[in-house]
Design an enzyme around this catalytic site. Structure first.
Site, PDB file in Angstrom:
ATOM      1  N   HIS A  77       1.730  -0.938  -8.609  1.00  0.00           N
ATOM      2  CA  HIS A  77       1.877  -1.569  -7.301  1.00  0.00           C
ATOM      3  C   HIS A  77       0.534  -1.490  -6.576  1.00  0.00           C
ATOM      4  O   HIS A  77      -0.113  -0.440  -6.579  1.00  0.00           O
ATOM      5  CB  HIS A  77       2.962  -0.839  -6.508  1.00  0.00           C
ATOM      6  CG  HIS A  77       3.028  -1.233  -5.073  1.00  0.00           C
ATOM      7  ND1 HIS A  77       3.074  -2.550  -4.673  1.00  0.00           N
ATOM      8  CD2 HIS A  77       3.033  -0.493  -3.933  1.00  0.00           C
ATOM      9  CE1 HIS A  77       3.112  -2.592  -3.359  1.00  0.00           C
ATOM     10  NE2 HIS A  77       3.084  -1.364  -2.877  1.00  0.00           N
TER      11      HIS A  77
ATOM     12  N   ASN B 228      -1.919  -5.839   0.105  1.00  0.00           N
ATOM     13  CA  ASN B 228      -0.614  -5.394  -0.387  1.00  0.00           C
ATOM     14  C   ASN B 228       0.395  -6.525  -0.193  1.00  0.00           C
ATOM     15  O   ASN B 228       0.727  -6.885   0.937  1.00  0.00           O
ATOM     16  CB  ASN B 228      -0.196  -4.148   0.408  1.00  0.00           C
ATOM     17  CG  ASN B 228       1.104  -3.537  -0.087  1.00  0.00           C
ATOM     18  OD1 ASN B 228       1.822  -4.133  -0.877  1.00  0.00           O
ATOM     19  ND2 ASN B 228       1.407  -2.345   0.395  1.00  0.00           N
TER      20      ASN B 228
ATOM     21  N   CYS C  39       8.376  -2.183  -1.633  1.00  0.00           N
ATOM     22  CA  CYS C  39       7.328  -2.187  -2.665  1.00  0.00           C
ATOM     23  C   CYS C  39       7.881  -1.904  -4.066  1.00  0.00           C
ATOM     24  O   CYS C  39       7.239  -2.227  -5.054  1.00  0.00           O
ATOM     25  CB  CYS C  39       6.242  -1.183  -2.324  1.00  0.00           C
ATOM     26  SG  CYS C  39       5.532  -1.496  -0.710  1.00  0.00           S
TER      27      CYS C  39
END
Ligand code: ACO
Length: 343
Positions: free
Chosen positions: A270, A300, A121
């Site tokens: 993020h 995500n 990430c």
């Protein structure tokens, strides 16, 4: 020394939309829209078709970023591609992208270096720091940075895997980092890691310390047990550490850049979980209008979330030249990062 700024952005998600309700009805997962939405903010995500992989998603996002920068692929000097879902174990997807961009043969051949970054990430921020260093040192003038993920093909889309599989989607985001003599661009990037938590969020698939690295059947085919094949996540540990690390990383970046949180016009966080970002915003006392999000549409997308959000907000006219932008990410490793950019 030149400055490094983002001269173009682009993004791509595959056309198939999978809603929370689809996870229940199409895949037979024992879940509900209410459960997922309440804990994560996710409403739907996109899944790539069978046969479509990460380099292909990256190519679409790259072409859009090149168009926005007013560049042709052969004007790039280097490629940095962040992903945790590469097309092959090796080589990396960066070389596949170089080939897809028409740089490996024909009229526009250019053997630009292609670097894969494996920081999950935080991969986009780690990649951005490499591009920033290359451009500021004068080594390269135009560096492509892409985050791309094909999560859906490696998710346990059954009730057993629901804690992880309900969170992730496919997509790609790209930026071009260019040299400029103007007083603008990337002001500072702050990165960190804590490998003590490597097993708190991981997908192992094999154990290379074993001989052979996966158990074999009598024909030499690999047999991977579900606990090795699928991702493992200690959700609450991730949540707690994410809030702490993203908040800390932003404050460190502000300190290093001699700026304050209040001076930042827009934050691109993020997109892992709406609740994580709400906590970060609350701790830093950020007004909601400075914190755009798109997790409800995409879930995500790991390395792709930040460039996807930058591209969307730029195209909507929300992200404008002259704005001070704060980026922050946290993910598997654990790894984290933040950046301050004068857009
Ligand atoms: N639908 C229905 N029930 C579910 C689902 C689902 N999709 N997923 C898990 N459950 C069940 C579990 O099986 C468990 O059932 P049990 O009590 O019978 O065993 C129950 O819900 C509670 O599970 P927990 O994992 O304890 O749920 P929690 O309240 O912690 O929420 C969540 C899980 C949303 C993942 C939360 O821990 C979280 O937000 N963590 C942050 C992790 C994250 O965002 N990761 C993203 C990737 S990492 C990154 O990018 C930063």
């Amino acid at each position: 020394m030149p400055n490094a700024y983002i001269s173009g952005t682009g993004s791509y998600v595959p056309p198939r939309v999978v809603t929370n309700e689809d996870l229940r009805t199409e895949f037979g997962i024992d879940t509900s829209h209410e459960w997922i939405h309440k804990r994560t903010g996710i409403e739907e995500r996109h899944f790539a078709a069978d046969g479509v992989g990460t380099a292909e998603l990256a190519e679409h996002a790259t072409r859009a970023a090149l168009e926005s920068a007013g560049l042709e692929a052969h004007e790039l000097d280097a490629i940095v591609l962040a992903t945790l879902s590469p097309d092959y174990h090796f080589p990396g997807s960066g070389v596949l992208l170089q080939h897809r961009l028409g740089l490996s043969e024909g009229d526009n051949v250019k053997f630009v270096p292609a670097l894969d970054v494996r920081n999950q990430c935080s991969g986009f921020l780690y990649s951005l720091s490499v591009a920033n260093g290359w451009v500021r040192s004068g080594m390269y003038k135009q560096v492509l940075v892409v985050g791309a993920e094909t999560h859906s093909h490696a998710l346990d889309l059954t009730t057993r895997g629901r804690t992880v599989s309900s969170l992730f989607g496919d997509g790609a985001g790209a930026v071009v980092v260019s040299a400029t003599e103007e007083d603008r661009g990337i002001r500072g990037i702050y990165l960190g890691s804590n490998g003590k938590f490597a097993d708190a969020l991981c997908q192992k698939i094999w154990d290379i310390s074993r001989f052979p690295y996966v158990p074999l059947d009598e024909d030499g085919g690999g047999l991977v047990a579900p606990d090795m094949l699928w991702a493992h996540m200690e959700g609450r540990t991730v949540f707690r550490n994410a809030v702490q690390a993203m908040t800390g990383a932003l404050m460190e970046a502000c300190k290093a850049c001699e700026t304050t949180i209040a001076d930042i016009d827009m934050f691109a966080f993020h997109q892992a979980n709406m609740r994580i970002n709400e906590y970060v915003a609350k701790m830093l006392e950020l007004p909601a209008e400075k914190v755009p999000h798109n997790i409800h549409k995409y879930g995500n997308t790991t390395a792709a979330t930040i460039p996807l959000l930058l591209d969307e907000t730029r195209r909507e006219g929300r992200l404008k030249d002259g704005m001070k932008v704060g980026l922050a990410a946290f993910g598997s490793g654990f790894t984290w990062g933040s950046a301050i950019i004068d857009w």
